[in-house]
Motif scaffolding. Sequence first.
Motif, PDB file in Angstrom:
ATOM      1  N   GLU A 296       0.872  -1.240  -0.023  1.00 31.57           N
ATOM      2  CA  GLU A 296      -0.035  -0.032   0.043  1.00 31.57           C
ATOM      3  C   GLU A 296       0.963   1.296  -0.158  1.00 31.57           C
ATOM      4  N   VAL A 297       2.028   1.121   0.689  1.00 33.99           N
ATOM      5  CA  VAL A 297       2.795   2.563   0.705  1.00 33.99           C
ATOM      6  C   VAL A 297       3.590   2.609  -0.463  1.00 33.99           C
ATOM      7  N   ILE A 298       4.330   1.555  -1.103  1.00 36.40           N
ATOM      8  CA  ILE A 298       4.899   1.668  -2.272  1.00 36.40           C
ATOM      9  C   ILE A 298       4.358   1.548  -3.465  1.00 36.40           C
ATOM     10  N   LYS A 299       3.983   2.332  -4.414  1.00 34.08           N
ATOM     11  CA  LYS A 299       3.586   2.059  -5.670  1.00 34.08           C
ATOM     12  C   LYS A 299       4.817   1.842  -6.735  1.00 34.08           C
ATOM     13  N   ASN A 300       4.842   0.450  -6.879  1.00 35.19           N
ATOM     14  CA  ASN A 300       5.785  -0.212  -7.534  1.00 35.19           C
ATOM     15  C   ASN A 300       6.087   0.273  -8.897  1.00 35.19           C
ATOM     16  N   ASN A 301       7.522   0.452  -8.949  1.00 28.33           N
ATOM     17  CA  ASN A 301       8.049   1.068 -10.407  1.00 28.33           C
ATOM     18  C   ASN A 301       7.622   2.646 -10.534  1.00 28.33           C
ATOM     19  N   TYR A 302       7.127   3.199  -9.470  1.00 32.57           N
ATOM     20  CA  TYR A 302       6.613   4.678  -9.518  1.00 32.57           C
ATOM     21  C   TYR A 302       7.244   5.266  -8.509  1.00 32.57           C
ATOM     22  N   ASN A 303       7.078   4.838  -7.089  1.00 35.05           N
ATOM     23  CA  ASN A 303       7.906   5.907  -6.065  1.00 35.05           C
ATOM     24  C   ASN A 303       8.886   4.795  -5.282  1.00 35.05           C
ATOM     25  N   GLY A 304       8.991   3.542  -6.096  1.00 35.47           N
ATOM     26  CA  GLY A 304      10.003   2.813  -4.996  1.00 35.47           C
ATOM     27  C   GLY A 304       9.615   1.387  -5.932  1.00 35.47           C
ATOM     28  N   VAL A 305      10.380   0.324  -5.477  1.00 32.99           N
ATOM     29  CA  VAL A 305      10.350  -1.184  -6.093  1.00 32.99           C
ATOM     30  C   VAL A 305       9.810  -2.191  -4.879  1.00 32.99           C
ATOM     31  N   LEU A 306       9.092  -2.996  -5.370  1.00 35.67           N
ATOM     32  CA  LEU A 306       8.642  -4.136  -4.345  1.00 35.67           C
ATOM     33  C   LEU A 306       9.109  -5.264  -5.196  1.00 35.67           C
ATOM     34  N   VAL A 307       9.825  -6.371  -4.289  1.00 32.48           N
ATOM     35  CA  VAL A 307      10.318  -7.534  -4.814  1.00 32.48           C
ATOM     36  C   VAL A 307       9.831  -8.684  -4.096  1.00 32.48           C
ATOM     37  N   ARG A 308       9.740 -10.042  -4.532  1.00 25.83           N
ATOM     38  CA  ARG A 308       9.403 -10.846  -3.810  1.00 25.83           C
ATOM     39  C   ARG A 308      10.076 -11.309  -2.673  1.00 25.83           C
ATOM     40  N   SER A 309       9.359 -11.797  -1.464  1.00 26.24           N
ATOM     41  CA  SER A 309      10.143 -11.987  -0.233  1.00 26.24           C
ATOM     42  C   SER A 309      11.216 -13.323  -0.420  1.00 26.24           C
ATOM     43  N   GLU A 310      12.040 -13.678   0.079  1.00 25.09           N
ATOM     44  CA  GLU A 310      13.010 -14.518   0.153  1.00 25.09           C
ATOM     45  C   GLU A 310      13.598 -14.832  -1.173  1.00 25.09           C
ATOM     46  N   ASN A 311      13.751 -13.815  -1.942  1.00 23.99           N
ATOM     47  CA  ASN A 311      14.140 -14.016  -3.180  1.00 23.99           C
ATOM     48  C   ASN A 311      15.612 -13.018  -3.623  1.00 23.99           C
ATOM     49  N   PRO A 312      16.661 -13.695  -3.124  1.00 26.59           N
ATOM     50  CA  PRO A 312      17.825 -12.733  -3.100  1.00 26.59           C
ATOM     51  C   PRO A 312      18.130 -12.274  -4.443  1.00 26.59           C
ATOM     52  N   GLU A 313      17.994 -13.202  -5.682  1.00 26.67           N
ATOM     53  CA  GLU A 313      18.185 -12.771  -6.930  1.00 26.67           C
ATOM     54  C   GLU A 313      17.644 -11.674  -7.493  1.00 26.67           C
ATOM     55  N   GLU A 314      16.327 -11.514  -7.158  1.00 29.35           N
ATOM     56  CA  GLU A 314      15.411 -10.157  -7.425  1.00 29.35           C
ATOM     57  C   GLU A 314      15.651  -9.253  -6.540  1.00 29.35           C
ATOM     58  N   LEU A 315      16.122  -9.317  -5.527  1.00 22.71           N
ATOM     59  CA  LEU A 315      16.706  -8.080  -4.644  1.00 22.71           C
ATOM     60  C   LEU A 315      17.918  -7.501  -5.133  1.00 22.71           C
ATOM     61  N   SER A 316      18.679  -8.529  -5.431  1.00 19.66           N
ATOM     62  CA  SER A 316      20.167  -7.963  -5.916  1.00 19.66           C
ATOM     63  C   SER A 316      19.933  -7.302  -7.389  1.00 19.66           C
ATOM     64  N   LYS A 317      19.252  -7.913  -8.194  1.00 23.20           N
ATOM     65  CA  LYS A 317      19.092  -7.110  -9.397  1.00 23.20           C
ATOM     66  C   LYS A 317      18.360  -5.634  -9.108  1.00 23.20           C
ATOM     67  N   THR A 318      17.515  -5.582  -8.308  1.00 25.28           N
ATOM     68  CA  THR A 318      16.887  -4.329  -8.082  1.00 25.28           C
ATOM     69  C   THR A 318      17.880  -3.367  -7.314  1.00 25.28           C
TER      70      THR A 318
END
Length: 358
Positions: A292-314
């Motif tokens: 609710e707080v973060i609008k993905n790819n507009y004012n921040g980025v949301l990633v899947r939990s327990e997913n280091p690959e996606e987090l590192s890429k971001t």
Amino acid sequence: MKVLQLIDSLEVGGAERVAVNIANALSTKIEGSYLCATRVEGLLKDSLDESVNFLFLNKNRTFDIKAILKFSKYIKEEGIDIIHAHSSSFFLATTIRVFNRNIKVVWHDHYGNSEFLQNRKFKILRICSSYFNHIFTVNKALEQWAIENLKTNSVSYLPNFAVINNEVRETILDGEEEKRIICLANLREQKDHLTLLKAFKKVIEKHSDWSLHLVGKDFADTYSKMIKTYILDENLNHHVFVYATKSDTLHILSQSTIGVLASKSEGLPLALLEYGLAKLPVIATRVGECLEVIKNNYNGVLVRSENPEELSKTLIEYIENKELRDKYAFRYHEHIQSNYTEAAQIKTILKVYNNICH
């Protein structure tokens, strides 16, 4: 109206900061604003406004008769109208309510594992809930859970609000300026520092001049040891710095470049709001009210939990694109200022207080 915020401790944590923020904000809005820490004082005591009346019970066990009698006497002498109990302090509030029907009880549910509510034990809570006049929850999942499982008729979701005051300037972060990633989170399993560390390990393979800073209470338990062991085993100790509990949040965030949370479960994390007030670009997982707080790819980025690959890429994308970081940070700051301020939430709280007192 006289209202007392009831909390187990004033150590630095989300529920504790909310209790202090509400007590401070109410001090200019009602006749008397009070805060009682039942078991432990802590760093947040210094954040209490001078106009907030403070009581420390030094309660040692659940049925601490001496502490209960002391608290009951204080409630009567001060003429408290409402006990606003946070987290596990609901039991003491209920005890007082049983022997004093004039007292109103508001319970504030800060339960952090809202992604795993099926595992929540709540037998005693359910019994006590019949004495609550209202329940506030820190996310919508908890609101629905309370409606379905507890005996309180009045339940509502209340977004947290963050307040960053002009604090002391004590903590000096290691690492290079403009190249620091900050994670404000106590060392609890739900915060999933391990996924963050795995992601950061991939980050420094490309950007070895960046550093990661973990700020939060260290419980010196198995989880804490696992995190520190991983840092040493993976030779991250020159890039990752652990600071334990700190009170100068604004100063810490002013030295940071990117704010991140890698949680498995969340309510509405205050850290995420504080990142916004400090004008940091943010990354968080798709849990709790982060969506609710973060609008993905507009004012921040949301990633899947327990997913280091996606987090590192971001993280790498942020590091390599300062223009993107600045754009998101500006939008996020504006969003937090517009929607998660003290004024709006205190207005809602006062409306509930007034309704249950009349």
